[in-house]
Design a protein around this motif. Structure first.
Motif, short mmCIF file in Angstrom:
data_model
loop_
_atom_site.label_atom_id
_atom_site.label_comp_id
_atom_site.label_asym_id
_atom_site.label_seq_id
_atom_site.Cartn_x
_atom_site.Cartn_y
_atom_site.Cartn_z
N PHE A 59 0.66 -1.04 -0.03
CA PHE A 59 0.19 -0.10 -0.02
C PHE A 59 1.10 1.13 -0.07
O PHE A 59 1.35 1.60 1.00
CB PHE A 59 -0.87 -0.09 1.18
N PHE A 60 0.85 2.02 -1.20
CA PHE A 60 2.02 3.00 -1.55
C PHE A 60 1.35 4.03 -1.60
O PHE A 60 1.68 5.06 -2.50
CB PHE A 60 3.09 2.58 -2.35
N LEU A 61 0.20 4.47 -1.14
CA LEU A 61 -0.53 5.60 -1.27
C LEU A 61 0.41 6.72 -0.63
O LEU A 61 0.96 6.57 0.37
CB LEU A 61 -1.81 5.74 -0.43
N PRO A 62 0.26 8.10 -1.23
CA PRO A 62 0.99 9.18 -0.45
C PRO A 62 0.23 9.71 0.48
O PRO A 62 0.17 11.05 0.89
CB PRO A 62 1.48 10.33 -1.67
N PRO A 108 12.03 19.04 -9.83
CA PRO A 108 13.45 19.14 -10.33
C PRO A 108 14.49 18.62 -9.19
O PRO A 108 14.32 18.42 -8.06
CB PRO A 108 13.44 20.39 -10.41
N GLU A 109 15.57 18.08 -9.99
CA GLU A 109 16.74 17.67 -8.91
C GLU A 109 17.03 18.69 -7.99
O GLU A 109 17.07 20.07 -8.18
CB GLU A 109 17.85 17.32 -9.86
N GLY A 110 17.26 18.41 -6.74
CA GLY A 110 17.69 19.15 -5.56
C GLY A 110 16.28 19.75 -4.83
O GLY A 110 16.48 20.28 -3.61
N PHE A 111 15.28 19.58 -5.51
CA PHE A 111 14.02 20.08 -4.72
C PHE A 111 12.92 18.82 -4.85
O PHE A 111 11.85 19.22 -4.94
CB PHE A 111 13.67 21.30 -5.30
N ARG A 112 13.24 17.50 -4.69
CA ARG A 112 12.64 16.38 -4.42
C ARG A 112 12.35 16.07 -3.12
O ARG A 112 13.24 15.88 -2.32
CB ARG A 112 13.19 15.27 -5.30
N SER A 113 10.99 15.76 -2.69
CA SER A 113 10.67 15.27 -1.38
C SER A 113 10.92 13.79 -1.26
O SER A 113 10.82 12.97 -2.09
CB SER A 113 9.09 15.44 -1.21
N PRO A 114 11.80 13.39 -0.18
CA PRO A 114 11.86 11.98 0.11
C PRO A 114 10.70 11.11 0.41
O PRO A 114 11.11 9.88 0.63
CB PRO A 114 12.86 11.93 1.20
N THR A 115 9.40 11.63 0.50
CA THR A 115 8.49 10.80 1.00
C THR A 115 7.55 10.69 -0.20
O THR A 115 6.61 9.62 -0.08
CB THR A 115 7.57 11.54 2.02
N VAL A 116 7.39 11.46 -1.22
CA VAL A 116 6.53 11.05 -2.23
C VAL A 116 7.18 11.57 -3.54
O VAL A 116 7.56 12.73 -3.76
CB VAL A 116 5.05 11.88 -2.21
N THR A 117 6.89 10.62 -4.60
CA THR A 117 7.49 10.82 -5.86
C THR A 117 6.45 11.02 -6.84
O THR A 117 5.31 10.05 -6.88
CB THR A 117 8.63 10.06 -6.41
N CYS A 118 6.06 12.28 -7.75
CA CYS A 118 5.22 12.38 -8.78
C CYS A 118 5.79 12.06 -10.06
O CYS A 118 6.75 12.67 -10.69
CB CYS A 118 4.61 13.61 -8.57
N ILE A 119 5.22 10.94 -10.81
CA ILE A 119 5.86 10.42 -12.00
C ILE A 119 5.22 10.99 -13.17
O ILE A 119 3.93 10.47 -13.42
CB ILE A 119 6.21 9.09 -12.05
N ILE A 170 1.18 9.63 -11.94
CA ILE A 170 1.09 8.72 -10.98
C ILE A 170 1.83 9.34 -9.71
O ILE A 170 2.87 9.93 -9.95
CB ILE A 170 1.32 7.32 -11.26
N ARG A 171 1.62 8.81 -8.50
CA ARG A 171 2.46 9.18 -7.35
C ARG A 171 2.49 7.98 -6.37
O ARG A 171 1.67 6.98 -6.31
CB ARG A 171 1.46 10.11 -6.47
N ILE A 172 3.83 8.12 -6.02
CA ILE A 172 4.23 6.92 -5.01
C ILE A 172 4.34 7.36 -3.66
O ILE A 172 5.45 8.24 -3.49
CB ILE A 172 5.40 6.00 -5.60
N GLY A 173 3.84 6.96 -2.84
CA GLY A 173 4.07 7.36 -1.42
C GLY A 173 5.00 6.30 -0.59
O GLY A 173 4.70 5.35 -0.14
N HIS A 174 6.31 6.59 -1.02
CA HIS A 174 7.31 5.84 -0.05
C HIS A 174 7.76 6.38 1.04
O HIS A 174 9.00 7.12 1.36
CB HIS A 174 8.68 5.75 -1.11
N MET A 175 6.70 6.34 2.12
CA MET A 175 7.05 6.79 3.31
C MET A 175 6.33 6.06 4.45
O MET A 175 5.99 5.05 4.30
CB MET A 175 6.21 8.13 3.41
#
Length: 370
Positions: free
Chosen positions: A14-17, A299-310, A344-349
């Motif tokens: 379950f990887f919802l953000p 952009p690189e340098g401003f990416r959250s470590p908890t959620v990625t929007c692809i 899509i978004r992956i909540g890796h948190m």
């Protein structure tokens, strides 16, 4: 109830953000019996929560726990922290929500809007504060869950304070417990989070920390309301109580989860989130090299470590990919708002691991290459 809980799918799919997955043993804690919320038992529970919450927020200040969604403390931040005029930094759906809340609360609000997927530039904010001396507060979303952008809140706090009597009000709903937030060292005047993101708890609690700069404003405010009255939050928290009836079962879960976080250490938790984020970004690069046109929105340098929007292309849509993953027994999210169909978004948190993420990415690869 115990039998039903054992029938749930294995943890790690379950990887919802948000809401993120909650460990069964934390859900189990919520089965504890009710106690009087004005009695000694509740005070002992809150006394146990207090130091671990301060540890997570990196603060010596009192951490308030509100039986509400984070939106409630966002409204409280406006009602208690803005004297007259607020500059709202908008770069996604949740930062726009902060702006809409300010408007609804009747304060003068101006939005500094930048394109989705970009981070706010402290120099541009400094210029806006120089041009208009009427601003006495700035709102910002630290980790913009709709785009996966991480705004530089430490630098923004310095800019606000350099401008004079200007406070920074920070939504770190998908930031705190997933990436560094040093409330006191960074000079964050008010910062809030929600239970359902990197804290890996069920929805329904919001936590916040106010510096004296905001508390003094709250005392002077004639429009701070009742439910989110910061003066009352502080008064009751100092007595290890809540100003309103608490969601007791969630408080049990909070106490247990904060103990788990303390045992892991907050630094190790931050590092684990960065490992998951970097693996996700690397996977996007690998897929693109194989001819699958994916992109990381932030952009690189401003990416959250908890959620990625692809970002998607080649005719793929967020709902289609989401449904295909659901058919395989995995949960991710479509893009949010204007990005719903194109990402899509992956909540890796929360309590997820790199190994669990690898399994998710393998399934996504199967979806995208068939």
């Amino acid at each position: 109830m115990r039998a039903v809980m054992t029938q749930h799918a294995a943890f790690g799919r379950f990887f919802l953000p948000g809401p993120t997955e909650v460990r069964p043993e934390i859900l189990e804690v919520m089965l504890k019996p009710m106690i009087g919320h004005r009695g000694k038992g509740m005070e002992e529970l809150m006394a146990a929560i207090a130091p671990n919450a301060q540890y997570v927020f990196r603060t010596a200040r009192t951490v308030w726990v509100s039986s509400s969604s984070a939106t409630g403390l966002m409204e409280g931040a406006i009602r208690n922290g803005v004297r007259r005029k607020v500059l709202c930094l908008v770069n996604g759906a949740f930062s726009e929500r902060f702006y809409r809340i300010a408007q609804a609360c009747g304060v003068e609000a101006e939005a500094m809007e930048i394109p989705l997927g970009q981070a706010h530039d402290p120099a541009r904010v400094a210029e806006a504060l120089r041009k208009d001396a009427g601003f006495d507060a700035v709102t910002v979303v630290h980790s913009e869950t709709s785009t996966g952008v991480l705004n530089p809140v430490a630098e923004l706090a310095r800019v606000c304070h350099a401008a004079g009597d200007v406070v920074l009000l920070v939504d770190s709903v998908s930031g705190i417990a997933g990436c560094e937030v040093s409330t006191d060292a960074w000079g964050l005047d008010f910062v809030l989070t929600g239970s359902q993101k990197a804290l890996a708890l069920p929805p329904g609690l919001a936590l916040g920390v106010a510096q004296p700069s905001v508390l003094e404003r709250a005392k002077q405010s004639r429009n701070r309301g009742t439910y989110f009255d910061f003066v009352e939050f502080e008064k009751y928290a100092l007595k290890h109580q809540t100003p309103n009836t608490p969601s007791l079962s969630l408080f049990y879960a909070l106490a247990a989860q904060l103990e788990r976080i303390r045992a892991e250490t907050i630094e190790a938790r931050w590092a684990r989130h960065w490992e998951m984020a970097k693996r996700t970004w690397g996977w996007v690069d690998e897929m693109r090299a194989r001819g699958i046109a994916l992109s990381v929105i932030a952009p690189e340098g401003f990416r959250s470590p908890t959620v990625t929007c692809i970002g998607l292309s080649d005719g793929r849509t967020g709902p289609a990919v989401n449904n295909a993953m659901k058919a395989r027994g995995w949960t991710i999210a479509t893009g949010y708002g204007a990005l719903k169909d194109t990402s899509i978004r992956i909540g890796h948190m929360g309590d997820h691991t790199v190994d669990e993420l690898e399994a998710l990415l393998a399934e996504m690869e199967g979806v995208l290459t068939t």
